[in-house]
Design an enzyme around this catalytic site. Structure first.
Site: not given
Length: 395
Positions: A53-54, A56, A59, A61, A76, A168
């Site tokens: 899913l993503g 960065g 780490g 997801v 996550k 953030d």
């Protein structure tokens, strides 16, 4: 009067400080307790991992399904090599216990470790994030912008009320629960801290970075170019809700235009410098207006004042196309002085009116047409009444 008011404010300040302290202390206790019961699991035995899913610096997801329950969720993953157990447990427990607002991403009560990762499960945003739907140099439609900002206003206000600041907020951390942004969730609480705590000021090259940490950039530059071994004094800042207000202001601009108002909020950035000069002139005008009101001059409609201000002191060119209503909201959220910055809750006061000039023009056109139609009906009604009166006279 002073003797009565001062104790009141002292009491309120003490109560606020107690809330801040209790929030941080309670979170620390939750982290301590969960550290005692964190299991070691093999991911493939308990979850069917479907897709990425993503990812960065934190780490990655992964979208997964729980093998026994059949429940879809986001896992996550935090690399153990670069993540402290404390920071992992802080984010997990904050998301689990405090993110109870429908527009905050909540952890699901599943957390564990593997030989290489710390992992926790959270609600999955199956439609990507807000960054995916923003069209470059266009943005998204205004109705969608107001809908998203209404949800985020409530989510961030809720988080602040519990004693925490997100720190953030950006499009990549706002996840979509449907394809048309009717339900969004703010996530990624890795930088969240208790209100009133102190953190080292870190400069990062982004319009979301608040202007009050510019000294940290200057110190960093000196540290890079200084050939001596002498350590520079580190700059520390207090975590306050106004940090999130600034990010929400930048986000409003980004959604409306598909651009950023400046590259970075420093005085050597041309876009920010032009905004700051315009902002200062607006403040000066407001002071003069307050002086006139004090002298008893006629009070005028607030929206009329906003429109006059935009004509007399046009905002910098990067704000072209934004209505006086939107500019007034941005002035609240993007106040260079953190102590005077508006709260996220104030966004709600600006919903419903036009945030884009073209929307305002269209609304005015529709209002004029409606007024013409109403006038026509009134005139026709007047003629009919006169004919009726004449008819009665003849009889």
């Amino acid at each position: 009067m002073t003797s009565e008011v001062c104790p009141f404010f002292r009491t309120m300040r003490i109560m606020t400080d107690q809330l801040k302290d209790s929030a941080a202390q309670e979170l620390d206790e939750r982290c301590f307790l969960s550290a005692q019961s964190m299991p070691n699991l093999k991911v493939s035995e308990h979850f069917q991992v479907l897709k990425l899913l993503g990812e960065g610096s934190y780490g990655k997801v992964m979208l997964a399904v729980h093998r026994k329950r059949g429940t879809p969720m986001a896992l996550k993953f935090f690399p153990r090599q670069s993540t402290s157990l404390t920071s992992f447990l802080r984010e997990y427990n904050l998301s689990l216990s405090y993110c109870t607002h429908p527009s905050l991403t909540r952890a699901l009560g599943i957390f564990f470790s593997t030989p290489t990762y710390y992992v926790f499960a959270q609600q999955a945003g199956l439609y990507g994030d807000l960054y995916d739907v923003i069209v470059s140099e266009v943005g998204v439609d205004e109705e969608c912008v107001q809908r998203v900002m209404s949800q985020l206003s409530g989510a961030v206000t809720h988080l602040h009320s519990l004693g925490f600041v997100h720190r953030d907020i950006k499009p990549e951390n706002i996840f979509l629960c449907d394809s048309s942004c009717r339900w969004v969730k703010l996530g990624d609480f890795g930088l969240s801290r208790a209100i009133g705590s102190t953190v080292r000021a870190v400069w990062y090259d982004s319009p979301f970075c608040t202007p009050e940490v510019e000294p940290a950039k200057e110190a960093q530059t000196e540290r890079e170019w200084d050939g001596t071994e002498e350590e520079m004094e580190e700059i520390w800042i207090t975590v306050e809700p106004c940090i999130d207000s600034w990010a929400l202001g930048v986000l409003v601009y980004c959604l409306l235009t598909g651009c950023f108002p400046w590259e970075q909020s420093t005085h050597d950035d041309r876009g920010y410098r032009r905004y700051k000069e315009w902002f200062d002139s607006e403040v000066e005008k407001e002071e003069k207006m307050r002086h006139c009101e004090w002298r008893g001059e006629e009070e005028r409609d607030c929206y009329t004042i906003m429109k006059e201000n935009q004509r007399n002191n046009p905002p910098p060119s990067q704000f072209e196309g934004l209505s006086p209503l939107a500019m007034t909201l941005l002035k609240e959220l993007l106040h260079p002085e953190p102590k005077h910055r508006g709260s996220p809750e104030e966004i709600l006061s600006y919903l419903g009116g036009p945030w884009l000039t073209e929307t305002e023009v269209e609304e005015n056109r529709k209002a004029e047409e409606a007024e013409k139609e109403a006038r026509k009906i009134r005139e026709e009604g007047g003629v009919e009444e006169e004919l009726a009166r004449e008819g009665k006279g003849e009889r």
